[in-house]
Each structure stands twice: as structure tokens, then as C-alpha cells.
Design a protein around this motif. Structure first.
Motif, PDB file in Angstrom:
ATOM      1  N   LEU A 139      -6.499 -13.638  -3.877  1.00 37.95           N
ATOM      2  CA  LEU A 139      -6.597 -14.630  -4.949  1.00 37.95           C
ATOM      3  C   LEU A 139      -7.562 -14.160  -6.031  1.00 37.95           C
ATOM      4  CD1 LEU A 139      -6.670 -17.981  -2.929  1.00 37.95           C
ATOM      5  CD2 LEU A 139      -4.849 -17.184  -4.436  1.00 37.95           C
ATOM      6  N   GLY A 140      -8.646 -13.501  -5.613  1.00 37.46           N
ATOM      7  CA  GLY A 140      -9.599 -12.990  -6.600  1.00 37.46           C
ATOM      8  C   GLY A 140      -8.989 -11.918  -7.486  1.00 37.46           C
ATOM      9  N   ILE A 141      -8.209 -11.016  -6.881  1.00 33.31           N
ATOM     10  CA  ILE A 141      -7.537  -9.972  -7.666  1.00 33.31           C
ATOM     11  C   ILE A 141      -6.563 -10.597  -8.655  1.00 33.31           C
ATOM     12  CG2 ILE A 141      -5.937  -8.021  -7.538  1.00 33.31           C
ATOM     13  CD1 ILE A 141      -7.200  -7.325  -4.828  1.00 33.31           C
ATOM     14  N   LEU A 142      -5.757 -11.539  -8.184  1.00 28.88           N
ATOM     15  CA  LEU A 142      -4.789 -12.194  -9.067  1.00 28.88           C
ATOM     16  C   LEU A 142      -5.494 -12.990 -10.164  1.00 28.88           C
ATOM     17  CD1 LEU A 142      -2.180 -13.436  -6.443  1.00 28.88           C
ATOM     18  CD2 LEU A 142      -1.859 -11.635  -8.137  1.00 28.88           C
ATOM     19  N   GLY A 143      -6.581 -13.667  -9.805  1.00 26.70           N
ATOM     20  CA  GLY A 143      -7.327 -14.417 -10.812  1.00 26.70           C
ATOM     21  C   GLY A 143      -7.892 -13.517 -11.890  1.00 26.70           C
ATOM     22  N   GLY A 144      -8.410 -12.350 -11.476  1.00 21.93           N
ATOM     23  CA  GLY A 144      -8.927 -11.404 -12.465  1.00 21.93           C
ATOM     24  C   GLY A 144      -7.845 -10.907 -13.403  1.00 21.93           C
ATOM     25  N   TRP A 145      -6.691 -10.540 -12.844  1.00 20.54           N
ATOM     26  CA  TRP A 145      -5.571 -10.110 -13.677  1.00 20.54           C
ATOM     27  C   TRP A 145      -5.130 -11.233 -14.612  1.00 20.54           C
ATOM     28  CZ3 TRP A 145      -3.338  -5.542 -14.680  1.00 20.54           C
ATOM     29  CH2 TRP A 145      -3.576  -4.475 -13.815  1.00 20.54           C
ATOM     30  N   ALA A 146      -5.090 -12.464 -14.118  1.00 20.70           N
ATOM     31  CA  ALA A 146      -4.641 -13.593 -14.934  1.00 20.70           C
ATOM     32  C   ALA A 146      -5.566 -13.819 -16.119  1.00 20.70           C
ATOM     33  CB  ALA A 146      -4.553 -14.853 -14.075  1.00 20.70           C
ATOM     34  N   GLY A 198       4.500  -1.381  -4.669  1.00 20.15           N
ATOM     35  CA  GLY A 198       3.665  -2.579  -4.685  1.00 20.15           C
ATOM     36  C   GLY A 198       3.617  -3.322  -3.373  1.00 20.15           C
ATOM     37  N   GLY A 199       4.093  -2.708  -2.291  1.00 28.30           N
ATOM     38  CA  GLY A 199       4.058  -3.374  -1.002  1.00 28.30           C
ATOM     39  C   GLY A 199       5.122  -4.428  -0.824  1.00 28.30           C
ATOM     40  N   VAL A 200       6.176  -4.396  -1.648  1.00 33.91           N
ATOM     41  CA  VAL A 200       7.228  -5.407  -1.572  1.00 33.91           C
ATOM     42  C   VAL A 200       8.136  -5.147  -0.372  1.00 33.91           C
ATOM     43  CG1 VAL A 200       9.227  -6.394  -2.743  1.00 33.91           C
ATOM     44  CG2 VAL A 200       7.165  -5.857  -4.035  1.00 33.91           C
ATOM     45  N   VAL A 201       8.717  -3.958  -0.309  1.00 39.97           N
ATOM     46  CA  VAL A 201       9.584  -3.604   0.822  1.00 39.97           C
ATOM     47  C   VAL A 201       9.035  -2.423   1.616  1.00 39.97           C
ATOM     48  CG1 VAL A 201      11.690  -4.519  -0.222  1.00 39.97           C
ATOM     49  CG2 VAL A 201      11.028  -2.157  -0.675  1.00 39.97           C
ATOM     50  N   VAL A 202       8.156  -1.636   1.003  1.00 41.90           N
ATOM     51  CA  VAL A 202       7.523  -0.506   1.691  1.00 41.90           C
ATOM     52  C   VAL A 202       6.058  -0.864   1.920  1.00 41.90           C
ATOM     53  CG1 VAL A 202       6.944   1.944   1.597  1.00 41.90           C
ATOM     54  CG2 VAL A 202       9.066   1.118   0.554  1.00 41.90           C
ATOM     55  N   PRO A 203       5.597  -0.921   3.169  1.00 41.25           N
ATOM     56  CA  PRO A 203       4.194  -1.270   3.436  1.00 41.25           C
ATOM     57  C   PRO A 203       3.237  -0.300   2.752  1.00 41.25           C
ATOM     58  CG  PRO A 203       5.486  -1.315   5.454  1.00 41.25           C
ATOM     59  CD  PRO A 203       6.365  -0.704   4.398  1.00 41.25           C
ATOM     60  N   LEU A 204       2.130  -0.838   2.235  1.00 44.47           N
ATOM     61  CA  LEU A 204       1.142   0.022   1.590  1.00 44.47           C
ATOM     62  C   LEU A 204       0.518   0.999   2.571  1.00 44.47           C
ATOM     63  CD1 LEU A 204      -0.737  -2.483  -0.767  1.00 44.47           C
ATOM     64  CD2 LEU A 204       1.085  -0.869  -1.343  1.00 44.47           C
ATOM     65  N   SER A 205       0.577   0.683   3.856  1.00 51.70           N
ATOM     66  CA  SER A 205       0.021   1.581   4.866  1.00 51.70           C
ATOM     67  C   SER A 205       0.775   2.904   4.945  1.00 51.70           C
ATOM     68  CB  SER A 205       0.038   0.905   6.240  1.00 51.70           C
ATOM     69  OG  SER A 205       1.367   0.555   6.618  1.00 51.70           O
ATOM     70  N   LYS A 206       1.979   2.967   4.359  1.00 50.85           N
ATOM     71  CA  LYS A 206       2.762   4.199   4.366  1.00 50.85           C
ATOM     72  C   LYS A 206       2.282   5.191   3.305  1.00 50.85           C
ATOM     73  CE  LYS A 206       5.340   2.380   7.530  1.00 50.85           C
ATOM     74  NZ  LYS A 206       5.190   2.816   8.941  1.00 50.85           N
ATOM     75  N   PHE A 207       1.425   4.743   2.392  1.00 47.24           N
ATOM     76  CA  PHE A 207       0.922   5.616   1.335  1.00 47.24           C
ATOM     77  C   PHE A 207      -0.387   6.257   1.784  1.00 47.24           C
ATOM     78  CE2 PHE A 207       3.643   2.568  -0.808  1.00 47.24           C
ATOM     79  CZ  PHE A 207       4.291   3.338  -1.755  1.00 47.24           C
ATOM     80  N   GLU A 228      -3.635  -1.393  -3.902  1.00 45.32           N
ATOM     81  CA  GLU A 228      -4.047  -2.720  -3.443  1.00 45.32           C
ATOM     82  C   GLU A 228      -4.601  -3.584  -4.566  1.00 45.32           C
ATOM     83  OE1 GLU A 228      -6.788  -1.783  -0.384  1.00 45.32           O
ATOM     84  OE2 GLU A 228      -5.266  -1.673   1.211  1.00 45.32           O
ATOM     85  N   LEU A 229      -5.011  -2.951  -5.668  1.00 43.48           N
ATOM     86  CA  LEU A 229      -5.567  -3.699  -6.798  1.00 43.48           C
ATOM     87  C   LEU A 229      -4.495  -4.169  -7.770  1.00 43.48           C
ATOM     88  CD1 LEU A 229      -8.696  -1.474  -7.550  1.00 43.48           C
ATOM     89  CD2 LEU A 229      -8.600  -3.598  -6.226  1.00 43.48           C
ATOM     90  N   LEU A 230      -3.243  -3.763  -7.578  1.00 46.39           N
ATOM     91  CA  LEU A 230      -2.165  -4.203  -8.451  1.00 46.39           C
ATOM     92  C   LEU A 230      -1.832  -5.664  -8.177  1.00 46.39           C
ATOM     93  CD1 LEU A 230       0.234  -1.139  -8.174  1.00 46.39           C
ATOM     94  CD2 LEU A 230      -1.292  -1.694 -10.072  1.00 46.39           C
ATOM     95  N   PRO A 231      -1.417  -6.412  -9.199  1.00 47.64           N
ATOM     96  CA  PRO A 231      -1.109  -7.840  -8.965  1.00 47.64           C
ATOM     97  C   PRO A 231       0.038  -8.061  -8.004  1.00 47.64           C
ATOM     98  CG  PRO A 231      -0.473  -7.154 -11.197  1.00 47.64           C
ATOM     99  CD  PRO A 231      -1.299  -6.055 -10.622  1.00 47.64           C
ATOM    100  N   ILE A 232       1.075  -7.206  -8.045  1.00 46.54           N
ATOM    101  CA  ILE A 232       2.202  -7.387  -7.129  1.00 46.54           C
ATOM    102  C   ILE A 232       1.762  -7.116  -5.696  1.00 46.54           C
ATOM    103  CG2 ILE A 232       2.980  -5.005  -7.437  1.00 46.54           C
ATOM    104  CD1 ILE A 232       5.168  -8.121  -6.777  1.00 46.54           C
TER     105      ILE A 232
END
Length: 239
Positions: free
Chosen positions: A218-225, A174-183, A192-196
């Protein structure tokens, strides 16, 4: 009644050793460990802690609003606690509001603790506090909805297993400790569409680089919410 129930929920959470391990100890250990040891490569300017602190703030929100709340609520439902409280003078909406209040109090303590440790490690936060607050609020709403949906539809044992599994998977992907760019690029576009990922990326863009309000995150989080809270309200079973 609402304030009393909120205080009760908060005391119960703070007395639970397993919950404290999940919500306080794990994010703190990860922050100190990954800041001090070059285990994974990080992105962006500044020190390692500048990349890690926003991601672990996001992890703290997820651990409290989703994982901890889902497990606690699932077992309360199994043992009939929710059913009994639902028949008490305390309205059901007030019970769920008290649980949300407990989450917010716990998150405030988590943010204060992690921020203090990160500052001691040399963290230099930037950006607009409004953007940070908006991200934390929407992230809490999204994860709370997902946690209540899981707790209100699955058996307690299934909730325990699923919530912990999701916590581990999102911690790693989820990009917490490992950057998403590594995937790989194809996987990255999905993650990138995951809430975390939206929460950690949004916090990182504000606090690490000093960017403006991250409207896309914010839009992604709002949609999930919206989806998660609506589904929880529709499908939550009290028994």
C-alpha cells in the motif's frame, strides 16, 4: 453534468472494441489459459488459479486505469475534444473526475467478471476485503495518474505505442503471471517497486494466503499515486 459525462464516457468505452479487447478479453483469456495449462510455474499454496486470479485482477486495473485511459485521452487531446470540452460549462476538474468515474465503473465490471470466472475454475479467495479494496483504490489512483501524465504530455501516436509497450512489459515482468521469485535477486528488488508488482503482490498476499493488510505494498502504491497525480496535474496539456 458530472453524472451525465461519466455515463457518456462509460458508454463510449464499452462500445470500443479495441478497449474491450484490452480491458476484458485479454485478462479473461490469460486467466483461463494459464489456469488450465501448465505453462509457467507458480508460487504459493493452492491451485494455479489461486496464484493467477489476484495478478490478473491487478492487470485488469492497469489495463483500464493506465493503458486504456492513456490511449483514449491522448487521442481526445489530439482531435481537440478536450479543448472543446474544457470551454464548455463542464469544469475541467469535472471532466477528469468523470474519466475517473468511468474507470471505476469499468473496473467493477472487470472484477466481477474475472472473479466469477476464477470461482468457476476453483478459486478459493481468503483475507480481508478492506485490504483488497484499499489496494484496488490506490492502484487505480497510481495508474490513472500515470496514464493521464502520458496522455497529457506525449503525442497521441507516441502515447499509443508507449502505453501498449508498457502494458506488455509489465505483464511479463510485474509478477502478474510469472512470479517475481523467478527473476534474479538484483532485478527482483527493482521490480518489486513497480506499481503493478505492488498491486499484484498485495492482492496475492491477501487473497491467496489470507494475510493481513499489506502495508508495504500500500505504501508503494500510495507513493506512486501521489507522485503520478501531482505530475499529471502539473504537466497535463489540454491542447
Amino acid at each position: 453534468m458530472l453524472l451525465a459525462q461519466t455515463a457518456f464516457e462509460t458508454r463510449m468505452l464499452l462500445r470500443n472494441g479495441e478497449q474491450l479487447l484490452l480491458t476484458v478479453v485479454i485478462p479473461t483469456v490469460l486467466l483461463v489459459l494459464f489456469s488450465a495449462v501448465d505453462i509457467v510455474a507458480v508460487d504459493g499454496p493452492g491451485k494455479r488459479v489461486d496464484f493467477l486470479a489476484p495478478g490478473l485482477l491487478a492487470l485488469a486495473v492497469m489495463s483500464t486505469a493506465f493503458t486504456g485511459q492513456a490511449i483514449a485521452t491522448g487521442f481526445e487531446r489530439r482531435y481537440g475534444v478536450l479543448k472543446r470540452l474544457g470551454a464548455s460549462p463542464l469544469p475541467r476538474w469535472a471532466l477528469l473526475t468523470a474519466k475517473t468515474g468511468c474507470v471505476l465503473v469499468t473496473e467493477a465490471l472487470q472484477v466481477a467478471l474475472l472473479s466469477a470466472i476464477a470461482l468457476a475454475l476453483g478459486w478459493s479467495p481468503h483475507g480481508d476485503p478492506f485490504g483488497v479494496l484499499a489496494l484496488l483504490v490506490l492502484g487505480t489512483a497510481a495508474f490513472s495518474g500515470l496514464g493521464l501524465l502520458m496522455a497529457g504530455t506525449l503525442r497521441a501516436e507516441a502515447t499509443l505505442a508507449a502505453a501498449n509497450l508498457v502494458f506488455i512489459l509489465l505483464l511479463l515482468a510485474g509478477g502478474v503471471v510469472v512470479p517475481l521469485s523467478k527473476f534474479p535477486a538484483a532485478v527482483q528488488s527493482v521490480l518489486e517497486l513497480l506499481p503493478i508488482a505492488a498491486l499484484s503482490d498485495g492482492l496475492r498476499s491477501v487473497l491467496q494466503t489470507g494475510a493481513g493488510v499489506p502495508w508495504a505494498d500500500l505504501g508503494i502504491l500510495g507513493g506512486w499515486a501521489v507522485v503520478a497525480l501531482a505530475a499529471a496535474a502539473r504537466f497535463f496539456r489540454w491542447e
